[in-house]
Scaffold this active site. Sequence first.
Site, PDB file in Angstrom:
ATOM      1  N   ASP A 185      55.418  19.374  32.491  1.00 37.60           N
ATOM      2  CA  ASP A 185      56.238  18.894  33.456  1.00 37.60           C
ATOM      3  C   ASP A 185      55.279  18.851  34.969  1.00 37.60           C
ATOM      4  O   ASP A 185      54.350  19.955  34.996  1.00 37.60           O
ATOM      5  CB  ASP A 185      57.132  20.010  33.669  1.00 37.60           C
ATOM      6  N   ASP A 205      49.686  20.468  23.201  1.00 36.88           N
ATOM      7  CA  ASP A 205      51.084  20.492  23.615  1.00 36.88           C
ATOM      8  C   ASP A 205      51.534  21.715  23.696  1.00 36.88           C
ATOM      9  O   ASP A 205      52.187  22.379  22.743  1.00 36.88           O
ATOM     10  CB  ASP A 205      51.894  19.618  22.851  1.00 36.88           C
ATOM     11  N   ASP A 234      40.634  30.194  30.742  1.00 40.36           N
ATOM     12  CA  ASP A 234      39.990  28.922  31.040  1.00 40.36           C
ATOM     13  C   ASP A 234      40.772  27.978  31.568  1.00 40.36           C
ATOM     14  O   ASP A 234      41.952  27.655  31.061  1.00 40.36           O
ATOM     15  CB  ASP A 234      38.945  28.552  29.962  1.00 40.36           C
ATOM     16  N   GLU A 264      40.971  31.117  35.641  1.00 39.88           N
ATOM     17  CA  GLU A 264      40.158  30.055  36.442  1.00 39.88           C
ATOM     18  C   GLU A 264      41.049  28.820  36.914  1.00 39.88           C
ATOM     19  O   GLU A 264      41.471  28.082  36.089  1.00 39.88           O
ATOM     20  CB  GLU A 264      39.126  29.515  35.486  1.00 39.88           C
ATOM     21  N   PHE A 305      27.665  26.330  60.512  1.00 40.59           N
ATOM     22  CA  PHE A 305      28.804  26.841  59.883  1.00 40.59           C
ATOM     23  C   PHE A 305      29.110  28.174  60.714  1.00 40.59           C
ATOM     24  O   PHE A 305      28.535  28.787  61.180  1.00 40.59           O
ATOM     25  CB  PHE A 305      28.460  27.456  58.720  1.00 40.59           C
TER      26      PHE A 305
END
Length: 488
Positions: A185, A205, A234, A264, A305
Amino acid sequence: MANETMLQAFEWYLPADGHHWRRLQEEIPIFQKLGLTKVWLPPAFKGTGPNDVGYGVYDLFDLGEFDQNGTVLTKYGSKEDYLSLIQSLKEAGIMPLADVVLNHKASGDSKESFSVLRMDPANRQSPLSEPFEIEAWTAFTFPGRRDTYNDFKWHWYHFTGVDYDAKHDESGIYLILGDNKGWADQERIDNENGNFDYLMYDDLDFKHPEVVSHLKDWAKWFLDTSQAAGFRLDAVKHIDSEFMAEFIRYIRSDINPDFYVFGEYWKNDAAMTQDYLEQIDQSFSLVDVVLHMNFYDAGQKGSQFNLSAVLDGSLMQASPDLAVTFVDNHDSQRGQALESTVEEWFKPLAYALILLRQQGLPCIFYGDYYGISGDFAQQDFRELLDKLTFLRQHYVYGEQNDYFDHPNCIAWTCLGNEEHPDGLAVLLSNGDKGWKKINMGTLNQGKVFIDYLGNSTDEVTIGQDGWAEFPVEAGSVSAWVDRDSLVN
């Protein structure tokens, strides 16, 4: 309560000699000295072959026990060595975390025929073909295991897509057709490339009830067998978030209520990361990718930075209790798919930012502690990390005050608590040598502070009002502590 620290106990280019579990077991005294509370172990499951790092997972029930895909051992060793390592870590008071790869399966045992649509890789919602038949390696029967532990067999209808058509010898992204098939979805998956359900190999699936039931059976078997105390999940942005939340709820309700999990979710986007946390009901932590990418940018840009914004957008800042902070990992190291290696000059500053602050769970990368050899070699930062973890264990407590008021020089303090009364002042510069006027409190008046990291040789005496000026060298980090506290 002691500060927690985690180690990612592998990097991509480790030798495939089957001895890594044993090497880690020998390092447990070092882990204890570092104050580690969690160790993230690499995937322990049989992969595509003896060199598989663990992410081309073939059989979740083979922990280095059966002769499959040309090897009995995994890259890291045998099942016996893996279980022994987990037991030893637990005896040492360290929580062992298993790296779990649920998104896909690789290296099927035989081919099957079924209908697909070839999809546009840049927009997986857009077909490039009419339905047609392919052959793909989607039958997983595990002949080397012979139904030991579990007799489930995988077939094409347990997957949503594949990336190789053996019938026509062509690679691509193929959406499998059939009853109740299709990608996950759209609302519960990352939206990159139209729909980022498909990542690689044979994509599971999670709408299929047999898949969901089987994975729960596997989790019960694996946790009973291994006694692992947590998971690193993972590639969760490619997995239906509703399944992921329900799967973890099942583990905590039926197997282990104290089970620790982090995922992750590799997305350099603060809003989408927060949205994912909401989708999973904040049921597990996530790696702080935004913070890592800030570190990467800081290393690339140098003094250009804005160091005062280094935490902006990070999980450490927005959801500290759900943030696993890191500098680099096996995906970001040189030569890998998500390569975004933090420049070596900035790594000491980055590690100070995760190890010497109280927000988030910092994770040290194996390659940074032990170094990396080969074509993508990198120096080790062992001496630095030994010092930072010492400071984390003894000084990173109490009221934390930030001095993020300059684009090239920032600082913060930890003023200590009853159990850890000694204060700490940390200064970072990504430009010229700098200084900060800092309040260490009247409890530190008259004390002489030194830089425990040894980057500055100055001594700083705290005034009677608790204030003092602390220096930091150009492009460097200093961690200032009471000189006398190091003797005690």
